[in-house]
Design an enzyme around this catalytic site. Structure first.
Site, mmCIF file in Angstrom:
data_model
loop_
_atom_site.group_PDB
_atom_site.id
_atom_site.type_symbol
_atom_site.label_atom_id
_atom_site.label_comp_id
_atom_site.label_asym_id
_atom_site.label_seq_id
_atom_site.Cartn_x
_atom_site.Cartn_y
_atom_site.Cartn_z
ATOM 1 N N ASP A 172 -34.625 -49.612 -68.261
ATOM 2 C CA ASP A 172 -34.339 -48.567 -67.232
ATOM 3 C C ASP A 172 -33.510 -47.455 -67.883
ATOM 4 O OD1 ASP A 172 -35.063 -47.402 -64.957
ATOM 5 O OD2 ASP A 172 -34.977 -49.313 -63.630
ATOM 6 N N GLU A 173 -33.319 -46.435 -66.850
ATOM 7 C CA GLU A 173 -32.693 -45.600 -67.387
ATOM 8 C C GLU A 173 -31.175 -45.198 -67.528
ATOM 9 O OE1 GLU A 173 -34.049 -45.548 -64.217
ATOM 10 O OE2 GLU A 173 -32.502 -45.042 -63.155
ATOM 11 N N LYS A 189 -41.920 -44.806 -54.017
ATOM 12 C CA LYS A 189 -40.550 -44.155 -53.498
ATOM 13 C C LYS A 189 -40.227 -42.692 -53.855
ATOM 14 C CE LYS A 189 -37.533 -45.917 -57.320
ATOM 15 N NZ LYS A 189 -36.799 -46.853 -57.916
ATOM 16 N N ALA A 228 -44.686 -49.757 -63.074
ATOM 17 C CA ALA A 228 -43.777 -50.553 -61.712
ATOM 18 C C ALA A 228 -42.701 -51.414 -62.183
ATOM 19 C CB ALA A 228 -44.935 -51.243 -61.136
ATOM 20 N N GLY A 282 -41.481 -46.832 -57.453
ATOM 21 C CA GLY A 282 -41.915 -47.222 -56.228
ATOM 22 C C GLY A 282 -43.373 -47.764 -56.223
ATOM 23 N N GLY A 303 -39.883 -52.719 -59.591
ATOM 24 C CA GLY A 303 -40.072 -53.661 -58.384
ATOM 25 C C GLY A 303 -41.561 -54.101 -57.956
ATOM 26 N N HIS A 362 -37.786 -40.315 -70.223
ATOM 27 C CA HIS A 362 -37.647 -40.373 -68.747
ATOM 28 C C HIS A 362 -36.965 -39.090 -68.171
ATOM 29 C CE1 HIS A 362 -36.075 -42.221 -65.101
ATOM 30 N NE2 HIS A 362 -36.787 -43.374 -65.263
ATOM 31 N N ARG A 363 -37.064 -38.685 -66.993
ATOM 32 C CA ARG A 363 -36.789 -37.554 -66.391
ATOM 33 C C ARG A 363 -35.547 -37.499 -65.392
ATOM 34 N NH1 ARG A 363 -41.045 -35.371 -62.238
ATOM 35 N NH2 ARG A 363 -41.454 -37.310 -60.885
ATOM 36 N N LYS A 414 -40.426 -51.196 -70.705
ATOM 37 C CA LYS A 414 -39.240 -50.228 -70.933
ATOM 38 C C LYS A 414 -38.006 -50.575 -70.359
ATOM 39 C CE LYS A 414 -38.747 -46.010 -68.334
ATOM 40 N NZ LYS A 414 -37.954 -46.637 -67.336
ATOM 41 N N LYS A 450 -36.385 -55.068 -64.638
ATOM 42 C CA LYS A 450 -35.663 -55.137 -63.372
ATOM 43 C C LYS A 450 -34.851 -56.667 -63.216
ATOM 44 C CE LYS A 450 -36.525 -51.161 -61.768
ATOM 45 N NZ LYS A 450 -36.066 -49.827 -61.340
HETATM 46 C C1 3PG Z 1 -38.448 -45.709 -63.397
HETATM 47 O O1 3PG Z 1 -37.810 -45.948 -64.508
HETATM 48 O O2 3PG Z 1 -39.382 -45.109 -63.112
HETATM 49 C C2 3PG Z 1 -37.914 -46.543 -62.370
HETATM 50 O O3 3PG Z 1 -36.657 -47.259 -62.583
HETATM 51 C C3 3PG Z 1 -38.956 -47.187 -61.495
HETATM 52 O O4 3PG Z 1 -38.411 -48.322 -60.849
HETATM 53 P P1 3PG Z 1 -39.644 -48.876 -59.607
HETATM 54 O O5 3PG Z 1 -40.875 -49.206 -60.135
HETATM 55 O O6 3PG Z 1 -38.731 -50.446 -59.168
HETATM 56 O O7 3PG Z 1 -39.171 -48.136 -58.496
#
Ligand code: 3PG
Length: 433
Positions: free
Chosen positions: A191-192, A320, A377, A356, A379, A280-281, A189, A163
């Site tokens: 992010d998507e 989240k 995780a 989340g 964040g 990733h979904r 990983k 992030k």
């Molecule tokens: C993911 O790829 O699952 C999300 O980006 C998760 O991000 P987060 O842990 O900050 O909610």
């Protein structure tokens, strides 16, 4: 129930249906002024040899061999219920058409039929012969554990998503990856939404992150996997995989709904690709969220495993994207059990709980979802008041608390990073009814 002449070609009794000769689909149906059985017959007809009116062109052969059949119908009330439809194997050419061929039949026109207010594909059951046309995951849970060195401990893997989602350059991405890995993550990983944007080109990013992870290996002896996101047009996914592998990627990630099941399959079945495929979904909720309409996550999970996904996001029970009801939570548990269980000889798929998650609730996710889990995780690691490394340590402490059966609050008393994380995020699990 099945006596009416007009529905006869599209109905059968359960004894007439051989599971090894049919793909069986279970649907929740909500008809507009029609019964669940009529709704099922309309689906069976539309998706096999019928249409909106009687036709004169269907031969006896096609009626006898290709008509899909409703063979089970449970009414909840006069217009809603659950039907099972058997689609004869001859209706498909999975060898040529693959998953697109399956989907265009069991999940095709039926979703737009005006006679149905709502319809949801709940589950699919396949004959072994169909599943065996797919190679499935190359690594599976044990293959990934072998790479990471957790075959014996079988502890949950800890993953992180770099992030911010987008915006870091390759050097900064690598710096975050290094800190996360030193803190104890097993898997990193992209992010998507990040692929090859100008501010963080794929090749440079992989080179930088792999330099950082090589440093981690020489300093700690630990192997940490990194999966760059190569989501793209289906026909271009192998080109991006080549770029990623040439630059040392030890895993690959693809967004299965935007790129397609066929993109996952192309990666998994290519003999030159010998790294795990993380799936990733994102966008799945378009299909999976409405409990009355769409396609269930179980169906997505089955298709991803057939296509060869080694890891798949299946949801969290707190976070989240956390599920808010016991039913939804039990669904995730069932899906994860499917992914870890037998499936006509295919390797397993590692379930990933992500979205989340933070140290206050990681333990609860592990307790409910089990040890064969990647708990992830973004964040919840990079938002730790003392930085990424402390966030990863706190997550590992939360996982350890779950494995030792100690409540996180208590565990935090002598685990500083966890204590600070709980001060920020608390440990409230969820709002189950
Ligand atoms: C993911 O790829 O699952 C999300 O980006 C998760 O991000 P987060 O842990 O900050 O909610």
């Amino acid at each position: 129930m099945f006596d009416d002449e007009s529905v006869k070609p599209f109905t059968a009794s359960p004894e007439e249906i051989e599971p090894e000769k049919n793909i069986i689909a279970t649907y929740y149906v909500e008809g507009r002024n029609i019964s669940p059985l009529e709704a099922g017959v309309k689906i069976a007809a539309e998706e096999s040899i019928g249409t909106w009116t009687e036709i004169t062109t269907a031969t006896d052969w096609c009626v006898r061999n290709l008509a899909a059949k409703v063979y089970d119908c449970r009414n909840d009330n006069e217009s809603t219920g659950v039907v099972k439809i058997a689609y004869p194997d001859e209706l498909f050419d999975v060898e040529t058409g693959g998953i697109p061929n399956i989907l265009s039949i069991v999940a095709g026109n039926l979703f737009g039929m005006s006679s149905l207010r709502n319809v949801r594909l709940l589950d699919l059951q396949f004959p072994s012969e169909v599943v065996r046309l797919f190679k499935g995951p190359k690594f599976g849970i044990d293959g990934i554990r072998k790479l990471v060195g957790t075959l014996e401990s079988r502890r949950p893997h800890l993953g992180t998503i770099i992030k911010p989602k987008v915006g870091l350059n390759p050097k900064d991405t690598a710096a975050v990856a290094y800190e996360a890995a030193m803190g104890g993550v097993d898997f990193i990983k992209d992010d998507e939404t990040l692929t090859n944007q100008r501010f963080c080109p794929l090749a440079d990013r992989i080179t930088s992150v792999m330099e950082a992870l090589d440093r981690v290996r020489s300093e700690t002896g630990r192997t940490v996997l990194y999966s760059p996101d190569i989501t793209t047009e289906t026909h271009r996914v192998l080109d991006l995989a080549d770029v990623a592998l040439e630059h040392g990627a030890p895993a690959l990630m693809v967004d299965v709904i935007p790129s397609g099941f066929s993109a996952v399959r192309a990666l998994a079945e290519d003999p030159s690709i010998n790294v795990p495929v993380h799936v990733h979904r994102c966008m799945h909720a378009v299909m999976t969220r409405n409990p009355k309409h769409g396609i269930s996550m179980m169906v997505v999970a089955k298709l991803v495993r057939m296509a060869g996904g080694d890891q798949l996001h299946t949801g969290t029970v707190a976070g989240k994207m956390g599920e808010k009801s016991k039913d939804a939570m039990n669904d995730i548990i069932r899906i994860n059990e499917f992914m870890r269980g037998g499936f006509h000889g295919l390797k397993t798929t590692f379930p990933v709980a992500s979205g989340g998650v933070h140290p206050g609730i990681a333990a609860a996710n592990v307790e409910l979802l089990g040890r064969d889990l990647v708990i992830q995780a973004g964040g919840g690691i990079h938002g730790h008041p003392d930085g990424t490394r402390a966030g990863a340590i706190a997550m590992r402490q939360s996982i350890d608390a779950a494995l030792e059966g100690v409540p996180v609050e208590e565990y935090s008393k002598d685990h500083e990073e966890l204590r600070i994380a709980l001060q920020k995020w608390g440990s409230k699990f969820s709002d189950f009814d």
